[in-house]
Design a protein around this motif. Structure first.
Motif, short mmCIF file in Angstrom:
data_model
loop_
_atom_site.label_atom_id
_atom_site.label_comp_id
_atom_site.label_asym_id
_atom_site.label_seq_id
_atom_site.Cartn_x
_atom_site.Cartn_y
_atom_site.Cartn_z
N SER A 42 0.85 -1.19 0.00
CA SER A 42 0.00 0.00 0.00
C SER A 42 0.88 1.24 0.00
CB SER A 42 -0.90 0.01 1.23
OG SER A 42 -1.78 -1.10 1.22
N GLN A 95 -11.70 -0.74 -5.00
CA GLN A 95 -11.23 -1.53 -3.87
C GLN A 95 -12.34 -1.95 -2.93
OE1 GLN A 95 -7.86 -0.64 -1.41
NE2 GLN A 95 -6.79 0.40 -3.05
N GLU A 178 -7.54 -4.31 -6.31
CA GLU A 178 -7.70 -5.13 -5.10
C GLU A 178 -9.08 -5.79 -5.05
OE1 GLU A 178 -5.29 -5.80 -3.21
OE2 GLU A 178 -3.89 -4.12 -3.09
N SER A 181 -9.75 -7.98 -1.79
CA SER A 181 -9.41 -7.51 -0.44
C SER A 181 -10.65 -7.55 0.44
CB SER A 181 -8.86 -6.08 -0.49
OG SER A 181 -9.84 -5.19 -0.97
N GLN A 188 -12.67 -15.23 -2.05
CA GLN A 188 -11.55 -14.78 -2.88
C GLN A 188 -11.35 -15.72 -4.05
OE1 GLN A 188 -7.83 -14.10 -0.94
NE2 GLN A 188 -8.67 -12.68 0.58
N SER A 210 -2.95 -5.52 -7.10
CA SER A 210 -3.09 -6.29 -5.86
C SER A 210 -1.79 -6.28 -5.07
CB SER A 210 -3.47 -7.74 -6.18
OG SER A 210 -3.66 -8.50 -5.00
N ASP A 212 -1.55 -9.03 -3.23
CA ASP A 212 -1.61 -10.48 -3.01
C ASP A 212 -0.90 -11.21 -4.15
OD1 ASP A 212 -2.37 -13.19 -2.78
OD2 ASP A 212 -4.21 -12.64 -1.74
#
Length: 321
Positions: A42, A95, A178, A181, A188, A210, A212
């Motif tokens: 972030s 998001q 995202e 999230s 997910q 992302s 992730d």
């Protein structure tokens, strides 16, 4: 010709202490039907890059460079032209759907609005199409859910509604910021499969943002690692994941929880935090957190070729063992 070409994109924001550089000389292309992933912590500039493409930068922020979609420079387009493109040729999944959906309008009406604006449908036609779209994205009992308000849906259901809105006009480019999230692991996985299937079905390009790495690994054809508003490593997902060359990329992978973490061992973390834009060092933005950082890193590091189509912007770039 690429569907979209981002060339030396820079985003600056005028603040009390001077001009903040939020995105710095970012360049990439996306082909029709391709998925490009942007990964980073972030504050790395990922979302600001997406907002610049959509023409939705916050007040006081300005963009320079070029963003060319189908041969048209979006940074040179007026607001009326951008409104015509948003939701039609380009769309975005934001998001947090709870704050992106309008709380006083029913879900079905919010999906239908896009069709009325861009496909000249009547309200009745658009509402019927909206129910079909909600069913296509896997929202159970779509007809009744279309009459619900956002607060009456779960997080996963709201995310599916956001995807239905974004896909209503079958855009050429979908930006997903995202998209998984705040969702539990099971939801997910469902959203990841849904995005993959829909991208293949429609043939659209996908820009996936992302933090992730697992989501990026499942969906992206190519990946760019972003830090401090700059792309520090880029290549095919396979190459970057196997031969991570930038110290920041190596740190991200080292911080991914493994089975060892479940045995009581401490999680690995990158020292420090992402600095605010006004505190970024000159040269490499990762200097100060990098275990290899030396004085020459305060000058601009070169883009080192690791393999064909794979490069890292670092004086010490090398493939991970």
């Amino acid at each position: 010709m690429s569907l979209i070409e981002v060339d030396r994109l820079a985003v600056a924001l005028d603040g009390e202490g001077g001009t903040l550089r939020l995105v710095r000389e970012v360049s990439f292309t996306i082909e029709q039907g391709e998925t490009l992933g942007i990964v980073g912590e972030s504050g790395s500039g990922k979302s600001m890059t997406a907002l610049a493409i959509m023409g939705l930068l916050p007040r006081g922020a300005t963009a320079s460079g070029r963003i060319v979609l189908d041969g048209e420079d979006l940074l040179a387009a007026g607001e009326a032209r951008l409104c015509a493109l948003r939701g039609d040729r380009i769309a975005m999944i934001f998001q947090e759907p709870m704050t992106s959906l309008n709380p006083v309008h029913r879900i079905g009406d919010q999906v239908a609005e896009t069709l009325v604006l861009h496909r000249a449908m009547t309200r009745g036609q658009a509402r019927r199409e909206a129910v079909g779209l909600l069913d296509r994205v896997g929202l159970a009992q779509a007809a009744s859910r279309a009459l619900a308000y956002p607060h009456e849906l779960s997080g996963g259901q709201r995310q599916r509604a956001m995807i239905a809105i974004a896909l209503a006009c079958r855009p050429a480019l979908l930006i997903a910021d995202e998209p998984t999230s705040a969702l539990d692991v099971t939801v997910q996985a469902q959203i990841v499969r849904l995005l993959r299937d829909l991208a293949g079905e429609i043939g659209m390009a996908l820009l996936l943002i992302s933090h992730d790495l697992g989501v990026i690994g499942q969906l992206a054809d190519r990946v760019q690692v972003m830090y401090g508003g700059r792309i520090v490593e880029a290549g095919t997902t396979r190459d970057v994941f196997r031969r991570r060359a930038h110290p920041y990329t190596q740190g991200l992978f080292a911080a991914v929880p493994t089975r060892a973490a479940r045995k009581g061992r401490r999680l690995v973390a990158i020292p420090g935090v992402v600095p605010s834009p006004e505190q970024l060092p000159p040269g490499c933005p990762f200097y100060g957190r990098c275990p290899k950082g030396v004085e020459r890193c305060l000058s601009d590091p070169p883009a080192v070729a690791i393999d064909k189509g794979h490069h890292a912007r670092c004086f010490f770039a090398e493939a991970a063992p």
